[in-house]
Motif scaffolding. Structure first.
Motif, PDB file in Angstrom:
ATOM      1  N   UNK A 226      33.586  -0.426 -17.107  1.00  0.00           N
ATOM      2  CA  UNK A 226      33.586   0.869 -16.427  1.00  0.00           C
ATOM      3  C   UNK A 226      32.165   1.412 -16.278  1.00  0.00           C
ATOM      4  N   UNK A 227      31.323   1.190 -17.263  1.00  0.00           N
ATOM      5  CA  UNK A 227      29.932   1.652 -17.190  1.00  0.00           C
ATOM      6  C   UNK A 227      29.189   0.944 -16.066  1.00  0.00           C
ATOM      7  N   UNK A 228      29.419  -0.368 -15.950  1.00  0.00           N
ATOM      8  CA  UNK A 228      28.769  -1.136 -14.878  1.00  0.00           C
ATOM      9  C   UNK A 228      29.240  -0.653 -13.512  1.00  0.00           C
ATOM     10  N   UNK A 229      30.542  -0.430 -13.368  1.00  0.00           N
ATOM     11  CA  UNK A 229      31.090   0.039 -12.094  1.00  0.00           C
ATOM     12  C   UNK A 229      30.555   1.423 -11.739  1.00  0.00           C
ATOM     13  N   UNK A 230      30.474   2.299 -12.747  1.00  0.00           N
ATOM     14  CA  UNK A 230      29.976   3.655 -12.505  1.00  0.00           C
ATOM     15  C   UNK A 230      28.498   3.633 -12.126  1.00  0.00           C
ATOM     16  N   UNK A 231      27.726   2.768 -12.759  1.00  0.00           N
ATOM     17  CA  UNK A 231      26.309   2.676 -12.419  1.00  0.00           C
ATOM     18  C   UNK A 231      26.120   2.099 -11.021  1.00  0.00           C
ATOM     19  N   UNK A 232      26.926   1.108 -10.646  1.00  0.00           N
ATOM     20  CA  UNK A 232      26.822   0.541  -9.304  1.00  0.00           C
ATOM     21  C   UNK A 232      27.124   1.615  -8.254  1.00  0.00           C
ATOM     22  N   UNK A 233      28.156   2.393  -8.501  1.00  0.00           N
ATOM     23  CA  UNK A 233      28.504   3.478  -7.576  1.00  0.00           C
ATOM     24  C   UNK A 233      27.373   4.504  -7.513  1.00  0.00           C
ATOM     25  N   UNK A 234      26.731   4.745  -8.650  1.00  0.00           N
ATOM     26  CA  UNK A 234      25.622   5.697  -8.696  1.00  0.00           C
ATOM     27  C   UNK A 234      24.427   5.195  -7.885  1.00  0.00           C
ATOM     28  N   UNK A 235      24.093   3.929  -8.039  1.00  0.00           N
ATOM     29  CA  UNK A 235      22.966   3.362  -7.289  1.00  0.00           C
ATOM     30  C   UNK A 235      23.247   3.435  -5.790  1.00  0.00           C
ATOM     31  N   UNK A 236      24.474   3.149  -5.394  1.00  0.00           N
ATOM     32  CA  UNK A 236      24.831   3.240  -3.978  1.00  0.00           C
ATOM     33  C   UNK A 236      24.711   4.680  -3.479  1.00  0.00           C
ATOM     34  N   UNK A 237      25.098   5.630  -4.317  1.00  0.00           N
ATOM     35  CA  UNK A 237      25.002   7.051  -3.966  1.00  0.00           C
ATOM     36  C   UNK A 237      23.553   7.459  -3.763  1.00  0.00           C
ATOM     37  N   UNK A 238      22.698   7.174  -4.746  1.00  0.00           N
ATOM     38  CA  UNK A 238      21.318   7.648  -4.678  1.00  0.00           C
ATOM     39  C   UNK A 238      20.494   6.871  -3.650  1.00  0.00           C
ATOM     40  N   UNK A 239      21.015   5.744  -3.197  1.00  0.00           N
ATOM     41  CA  UNK A 239      20.295   4.955  -2.187  1.00  0.00           C
ATOM     42  C   UNK A 239      20.573   5.448  -0.764  1.00  0.00           C
ATOM     43  N   UNK A 240      21.482   6.393  -0.647  1.00  0.00           N
ATOM     44  CA  UNK A 240      21.784   6.969   0.679  1.00  0.00           C
ATOM     45  C   UNK A 240      20.749   8.051   0.961  1.00  0.00           C
ATOM     46  N   UNK A 241      19.638   7.639   1.558  1.00  0.00           N
ATOM     47  CA  UNK A 241      18.542   8.573   1.844  1.00  0.00           C
ATOM     48  C   UNK A 241      18.205   8.508   3.333  1.00  0.00           C
ATOM     49  N   UNK A 242      17.610   9.576   3.817  1.00  0.00           N
ATOM     50  CA  UNK A 242      17.320   9.698   5.250  1.00  0.00           C
ATOM     51  C   UNK A 242      16.443   8.569   5.763  1.00  0.00           C
ATOM     52  N   UNK A 243      15.512   8.092   4.939  1.00  0.00           N
ATOM     53  CA  UNK A 243      14.566   7.070   5.396  1.00  0.00           C
ATOM     54  C   UNK A 243      15.227   5.729   5.673  1.00  0.00           C
ATOM     55  N   UNK A 244      16.445   5.524   5.172  1.00  0.00           N
ATOM     56  CA  UNK A 244      17.139   4.255   5.399  1.00  0.00           C
ATOM     57  C   UNK A 244      18.237   4.375   6.444  1.00  0.00           C
ATOM     58  N   UNK A 245      18.440   5.567   7.002  1.00  0.00           N
ATOM     59  CA  UNK A 245      19.518   5.739   7.981  1.00  0.00           C
ATOM     60  C   UNK A 245      19.012   5.399   9.367  1.00  0.00           C
TER      61      UNK A 245
END
Length: 237
Positions: free
Chosen positions: A218-237
């Motif tokens: 569960x910790x690994x899954x939560x961290x993966x979801x977190x990385x995907x969340x914080x990687x959603x930035x304007x410079x990559x859209x």
């Protein structure tokens, strides 16, 4: 007699010219203002609300341009003092650095996903009570910063450092130290997105619950979801 048709030129067709993104246009205008006003290191830019009104954009859109300039080291944004000029670069130099940064971002995200997901799983399996207390203390720091109107950057940094320490893996910790400066770039960009600090904090809490329960998966899954969340930035859209 009909005029013979001229042969059509062969070769690679012309591609469409990419339209500059709005935050790039704003960066140019802000740098133009800096130049026209002859601002130097230590000088303040106008307040964010005033600057948005002058440029005719929303504060959320302006924030993207300011975050980009902050990540590139042109300005320093502090809660309560606003944006302070660090140095006065040329527009061409800033846009070149921006392109290099954009090209590097996907690799930074890839590295974070590879390392931090494993660290979260190890932290859940190996953490001590002291490690857990340090993680929860970092949550409190971030929550306090956000409540004070800040982005929570220091608390965010402390949280990920605490996860790394709780994993008790010297080699992975060294690798995280190696990419720490690059992670700072993504941290500033992510927490500069409107509403992102609160969402990121809740994501941290989910990771913490899994580590508290010693649930590595569960910790690994939560961290993966977190990385995907914080990687959603304007410079990559």
């Amino acid at each position: 007699m009909a005029t013979p048709e001229k042969p059509r030129p062969t070769g690679k067709p012309l591609g469409k010219v990419a339209r500059p993104r709005l935050y790039e246009q704003l960066m140019k205008q802000i740098l133009g203002y800096v130049e026209s006003e002859q601002l130097g290191p230590g000088d303040h830019l106008p307040a964010e609300r005033e600057l948005a009104e002058q440029l005719g954009v929303s504060r959320a859109t302006l924030a993207q341009a300011l975050v980009a300039l902050e990540v590139l080291g042109v300005i320093d944004v502090q809660h309560g003092t606003g944006a302070v000029l660090v140095y006065r670069p040329s527009v061409a130099a800033v846009l070149r650095k921006l392109r290099e940064h954009q090209n590097r971002l996907p690799e930074i995200v890839e590295a974070r996903s590879t390392l931090e997901v494993k660290l979260a799983a190890l932290a859940a399996a190996r953490r001590t009570d002291e490690d857990l207390a340090r993680i929860e203390e970092a949550l409190g720091v971030m929550a306090g910063e956000i409540a004070a109107g800040e982005r929570g950057a220091r608390g965010d940094e402390l949280f990920h450092e605490a996860i790394t320490a709780a994993a008790h893996s010297a080699v992975l910790a060294q690798l995280m130290t190696f990419i720490a400066e690059m992670i700072l770039e993504t941290r500033l960009e992510s927490l500069g997105q409107p509403g992102r600090p609160e969402v990121s904090l809740e994501s941290h809490r989910k990771i913490t619950r899994a580590i508290r329960d010693r649930d590595a998966e569960a910790a690994a899954e939560a961290m993966q979801a977190h990385i995907e969340l914080v990687s959603d930035v304007a410079l990559l859209r």
